[in-house]
Design a protein around this motif. Structure first.
Motif, mmCIF file in Angstrom:
data_model
loop_
_atom_site.group_PDB
_atom_site.id
_atom_site.type_symbol
_atom_site.label_atom_id
_atom_site.label_comp_id
_atom_site.label_asym_id
_atom_site.label_seq_id
_atom_site.Cartn_x
_atom_site.Cartn_y
_atom_site.Cartn_z
ATOM 1 N N CYS A 1 -11.025 41.266 -0.008
ATOM 2 C CA CYS A 1 -11.924 41.933 -0.938
ATOM 3 C C CYS A 1 -12.673 43.024 -0.183
ATOM 4 N N ARG A 2 -12.779 44.204 -0.768
ATOM 5 C CA ARG A 2 -13.371 45.348 -0.077
ATOM 6 C C ARG A 2 -14.806 45.080 0.371
ATOM 7 N N LYS A 3 -15.608 44.431 -0.465
ATOM 8 C CA LYS A 3 -17.009 44.223 -0.141
ATOM 9 C C LYS A 3 -17.203 43.292 1.051
ATOM 10 N N ARG A 4 -16.138 42.530 1.361
ATOM 11 C CA ARG A 4 -16.261 41.592 2.471
ATOM 12 C C ARG A 4 -15.367 41.965 3.641
ATOM 13 N N SER A 5 -14.612 43.037 3.460
ATOM 14 C CA SER A 5 -13.597 43.347 4.462
ATOM 15 C C SER A 5 -14.202 43.663 5.824
ATOM 16 N N GLU A 6 -15.455 44.190 5.853
ATOM 17 C CA GLU A 6 -16.034 44.518 7.138
ATOM 18 C C GLU A 6 -16.257 43.287 8.003
ATOM 19 N N SER A 7 -16.261 42.115 7.392
ATOM 20 C CA SER A 7 -16.489 40.888 8.154
ATOM 21 C C SER A 7 -15.199 40.297 8.695
ATOM 22 N N VAL A 8 -14.063 40.818 8.237
ATOM 23 C CA VAL A 8 -12.768 40.345 8.731
ATOM 24 C C VAL A 8 -12.300 41.327 9.790
ATOM 25 N N ASP A 9 -12.222 40.897 11.017
ATOM 26 C CA ASP A 9 -11.916 41.825 12.102
ATOM 27 C C ASP A 9 -10.437 42.193 12.124
ATOM 28 N N SER A 10 -10.168 43.378 12.636
ATOM 29 C CA SER A 10 -8.798 43.896 12.690
ATOM 30 C C SER A 10 -7.915 43.063 13.596
ATOM 31 N N ILE A 11 -8.495 42.501 14.664
ATOM 32 C CA ILE A 11 -7.701 41.706 15.602
ATOM 33 C C ILE A 11 -7.113 40.488 14.905
ATOM 34 N N SER A 12 -7.927 39.808 14.087
ATOM 35 C CA SER A 12 -7.435 38.628 13.357
ATOM 36 C C SER A 12 -6.337 39.022 12.384
ATOM 37 N N ALA A 13 -6.550 40.134 11.650
ATOM 38 C CA ALA A 13 -5.549 40.579 10.676
ATOM 39 C C ALA A 13 -4.226 40.884 11.363
ATOM 40 N N CYS A 14 -4.277 41.593 12.494
ATOM 41 C CA CYS A 14 -3.041 41.900 13.226
ATOM 42 C C CYS A 14 -2.356 40.630 13.724
ATOM 43 N N ARG A 15 -3.146 39.668 14.166
ATOM 44 C CA ARG A 15 -2.578 38.418 14.659
ATOM 45 C C ARG A 15 -1.849 37.675 13.545
ATOM 46 N N TRP A 16 -2.455 37.651 12.361
ATOM 47 C CA TRP A 16 -1.822 36.941 11.243
ATOM 48 C C TRP A 16 -0.524 37.629 10.823
ATOM 49 N N ILE A 17 -0.558 38.954 10.744
ATOM 50 C CA ILE A 17 0.644 39.698 10.341
ATOM 51 C C ILE A 17 1.747 39.510 11.376
ATOM 52 N N SER A 18 1.380 39.587 12.659
ATOM 53 C CA SER A 18 2.369 39.413 13.734
ATOM 54 C C SER A 18 2.984 38.032 13.689
ATOM 55 N N CYS A 19 2.179 37.029 13.334
ATOM 56 C CA CYS A 19 2.694 35.661 13.224
ATOM 57 C C CYS A 19 3.762 35.580 12.143
ATOM 58 N N ALA A 20 3.507 36.233 11.002
ATOM 59 C CA ALA A 20 4.498 36.234 9.921
ATOM 60 C C ALA A 20 5.760 36.979 10.337
ATOM 61 N N LEU A 21 5.601 38.079 11.071
ATOM 62 C CA LEU A 21 6.757 38.863 11.514
ATOM 63 C C LEU A 21 7.612 38.064 12.486
ATOM 64 N N LYS A 22 6.976 37.294 13.376
ATOM 65 C CA LYS A 22 7.725 36.480 14.333
ATOM 66 C C LYS A 22 8.526 35.392 13.645
ATOM 67 N N ARG A 23 8.067 34.977 12.474
ATOM 68 C CA ARG A 23 8.766 33.908 11.753
ATOM 69 C C ARG A 23 9.760 34.465 10.733
ATOM 70 N N GLY A 24 10.116 35.710 10.881
ATOM 71 C CA GLY A 24 11.186 36.281 10.061
ATOM 72 C C GLY A 24 10.811 36.485 8.611
ATOM 73 N N VAL A 25 9.608 36.956 8.338
ATOM 74 C CA VAL A 25 9.174 37.151 6.957
ATOM 75 C C VAL A 25 10.101 38.131 6.237
ATOM 76 N N LYS A 26 10.393 37.816 4.966
ATOM 77 C CA LYS A 26 11.273 38.668 4.162
ATOM 78 C C LYS A 26 10.482 39.569 3.206
ATOM 79 N N HIS A 27 9.385 39.023 2.673
ATOM 80 C CA HIS A 27 8.609 39.768 1.679
ATOM 81 C C HIS A 27 7.153 39.829 2.161
ATOM 82 N N LEU A 28 6.714 41.004 2.540
ATOM 83 C CA LEU A 28 5.383 41.188 3.118
ATOM 84 C C LEU A 28 4.540 42.039 2.172
ATOM 85 N N ASP A 29 3.371 41.504 1.793
ATOM 86 C CA ASP A 29 2.480 42.179 0.849
ATOM 87 C C ASP A 29 1.081 42.209 1.458
ATOM 88 N N LEU A 30 0.612 43.390 1.851
ATOM 89 C CA LEU A 30 -0.690 43.541 2.494
ATOM 90 C C LEU A 30 -1.582 44.414 1.628
#
Length: 611
Positions: free
Chosen positions: A100-129
């Motif tokens: 959510c945009r109003k709360r996005s400043e509290s979610v750090d970029s490092i965590s977001a990148c880590r989560w996305i990278s985790c999905a990529l390592k597990r062979g994700v087929k459908h990615l929606d960000l």
């Protein structure tokens, strides 16, 4: 969980694979909640291949683990970290991440990148960000992911494409709110997707792009919607297998469309923000010269204006559907040319939907598509003035196919009504019940008939139009009586009046038949009086009263009085006769006793006949 009942399969009896499939339709948060159901369910959610993390402002996340995460944002981070840590599958099918945009400043970029990278390592087929983070950069591993089939990005960031980008299996690409870095980034993106079939570009900034070029051999569907800062950009499309093309956008600097031989469906809704630029946008007409093989075309009013300014006008030999939708915010300025100019160039047109004001004039020579092909016409923004009615009348008079369909529909409707009325008559006359209704009760057939008639009378205008068009031979094809079609005064009385009278005649005739089942004549008169009175009452309290004149009502009310009088004379005549002619004259005790005896006997006989 409850034990299985014999013959009933409960959810706990299902195999893990089925339960996991069911959980895959839930959000990850809801799937995780099932872990508290029982030991059987504790780890099932960790096997679900679909991960959906949505930070919804209206529904704060509950904590993960021991519940020590009280703040919603921190709780969300703990939840995602925990799910990914315990997730027990090597492959992720779908991964969706939304902030959510109003709360996005509290979610750090490092965590977001880590989560996305985790999905990529597990062979994700459908990615929606769908995320909004300051100074966020997508992980490099995303651009070389060989397993991606669908990529949807709704991120406000500069989309800089690395040189080693490669999406060998990507089929669907949806980009929203991204800022393209330069022309080369656009070319590299589409050239890296050898199997791309579906592309949506929505609200993306073209500030840094001078040539937005899409050249792809296998692309089938392309949508470009409301791009930003595109007034200096050229749109260049070279797609030999493109079948669906949607362009809802402002006019750009230039257009170059090539190799659209496979085009089927086109939606061109070009918009003009500044009316002063109208004269400088004629270069957009090049779009229409390349989509001439389309079978379906949707255009805004301004797109139609551009099309009509083409010299010469392009023909559309295969176009079957054309729509010019109404948009109250769109100003119309067609000049002396309107939709009527285009219709002669659409020989195969079958479905036409348009706003009425794009039809400027009525052509003297009726377009061939209107005469022979058009089956469906829908007019929007229709107003009840003389001009609109004139246009509609012209179309209905000249659209032979539509007129034929309308006539066929009326004939089928007429035949259906004809059949229903015939069945109604047959139902009445097939009734062979000889049951006698005690006393002054209503016969079920009377109630049924009047319910049917009063309901039909509510549609008298429509039925009158249908019945009046029946051919003269109709009575010969039906068991309905001749009176059903005759009118006492055809020139003055609506056909519907005689029809309703005929219906009631059928009911009354049946009442006469039912009355003959009574062995006592007086009871037959009582039956006729009570049932006929019910019919008259229903006529007066329904739409039938507008169809049957007072003469008819008075005539049948007189019959009720006559039936009542006959019943009184036959049933109670002996009772009245048992009374002395002069009740004030004196009589002996014996004469009085004899008089009361006759009265009691005759009264009891009359009373018992009613029960």
């Amino acid at each position: 969980m409850a034990k299985s009942v014999k013959g009933v399969v409960q959810i706990n009896d299902l195999p893990d694979s089925v339960l996991i499939h069911i959980l895959s339709f839930l959000s990850t948060k809801d799937a995780a909640r099932t872990s508290i159901l029982s030991t059987r369910w504790r780890n099932l959610f960790t096997l679900v291949p679909n991960l959906n993390f949505d930070l919804d402002e209206k529904c704060p996340f509950w904590g993960w683990g021991r519940g020590d995460c009280k703040a919603p944002i921190k709780s969300f981070r703990c939840f995602v970290d925990g799910v990914l840590f315990f997730h027990d599958t090597e492959n992720v099918d779908k991964f969706r991440l939304k902030f959510c945009r109003k709360r996005s400043e509290s979610v750090d970029s490092i965590s977001a990148c880590r989560w996305i990278s985790c999905a990529l390592k597990r062979g994700v087929k459908h990615l929606d960000l769908n995320i909004s983070l300051n100074k966020f950069t997508l992980p490099d591993a995303l651009f070389t992911c060989r397993t991606l089939v669908t990529l949807k990005l709704d991120i406000s960031l500069v989309f800089k494409i690395p040189e080693d980008i490669h999406f060998p299996n990507l089929q669907t690409l949806h980009l929203r709110s991204v800022i393209f870095f330069d022309d080369n980034s656009v070319k590299s993106l589409f050239s890296s997707c050898s199997n791309l079939e579906d592309v949506v570009i929505e609200k993306c900034s073209m500030t840094n792009v001078r040539s937005f070029s899409i050249s792809h051999l296998f692309l089938k569907r392309l949508s470009i919607i409301h791009s930003c800062d595109n007034f200096k950009c050229w749109l260049m499309i070279d797609t030999p297998h493109l079948s669906n093309f949607k362009l809802i956008d402002n006019v750009v600097a230039g257009y170059s469309l090539k190799n659209l031989e496979s085009i089927v469906s086109v939606d061109i809704q070009i918009q003009l923000e500044d009316e002063d630029l109208r004269a400088d946008t004629r270069h957009a007409t090049s779009i229409f010269r390349e989509i001439y093989l389309a079978r379906s075309l949707v255009m805004s009013a301004y797109s139609l204006e551009l099309l009509l300014s083409c010299e010469p006008l392009p023909a559309f030999p295969t176009l079957v559907e054309l729509e010019v939708p109404y948009n109250k915010a769109e100003q119309l300025n067609l000049g002396d040319k309107g939709l009527e100019t285009l219709l002669p160039l659409l020989p195969e047109l079958q479905n036409l939907a348009f706003r009425q004001d794009v039809l400027n004039s009525l052509p003297e020579e009726v377009p061939s598509c209107l005469l022979f092909k058009v089956k469906v016409i829908e007019i929007s923004n229709f107003v009840y003035d003389q001009d609109c009615i004139r246009k509609a009348k012209y179309i209905l008079e000249n659209a032979a196919t539509i007129r034929l369909q309308a006539l066929n529909s009326l004939v089928r409707l007429s035949e259906s009504v004809f059949s229903l009325l015939t069945d109604f008559k047959s139902t009445i006359h097939k009734d062979s019940s000889k049951a006698m209704i005690p006393g002054d009760g209503l016969h079920p057939l009377t109630t049924y008939s009047m319910n049917y008639l009063t309901l039909l009378a509510d549609y008298d205008n429509i039925l009158t139009d249908i019945i009046s068009d029946w051919p003269p031979s109709a009575p010969a094809r039906s068991s309905l009586p001749k009176e059903f079609f005759d009118s006492r005064d055809f020139n003055e009385s609506p056909v519907a009046i005689s029809v309703r009278i005929a219906w009631l005649i059928l009911v009354l005739c049946k009442l006469d038949c039912k009355s003959k089942h009574y062995k006592d004549v007086s009871l037959s008169y009582l039956f006729l009086a009570s049932n006929l009175q019910h019919i008259i009452s229903r006529v007066r309290t329904s739409s039938l009263v507008h169809l049957l004149d007072e003469e008819w009502l008075a005539k049948h009310e007189a019959k009720v009085r006559q039936f009542t009088t006959n019943y009184e004379q036959l049933a109670w005549g002996k009772v009245f006769d048992s009374l002395p002619e002069n009740p004030t004259a004196g009589m002996t005790e014996r004469e009085a006793k004899e008089c009361f005896k006759k009265f009691n006997t005759s009264f009891e006989d009359a009373y018992l006949k009613l029960h």
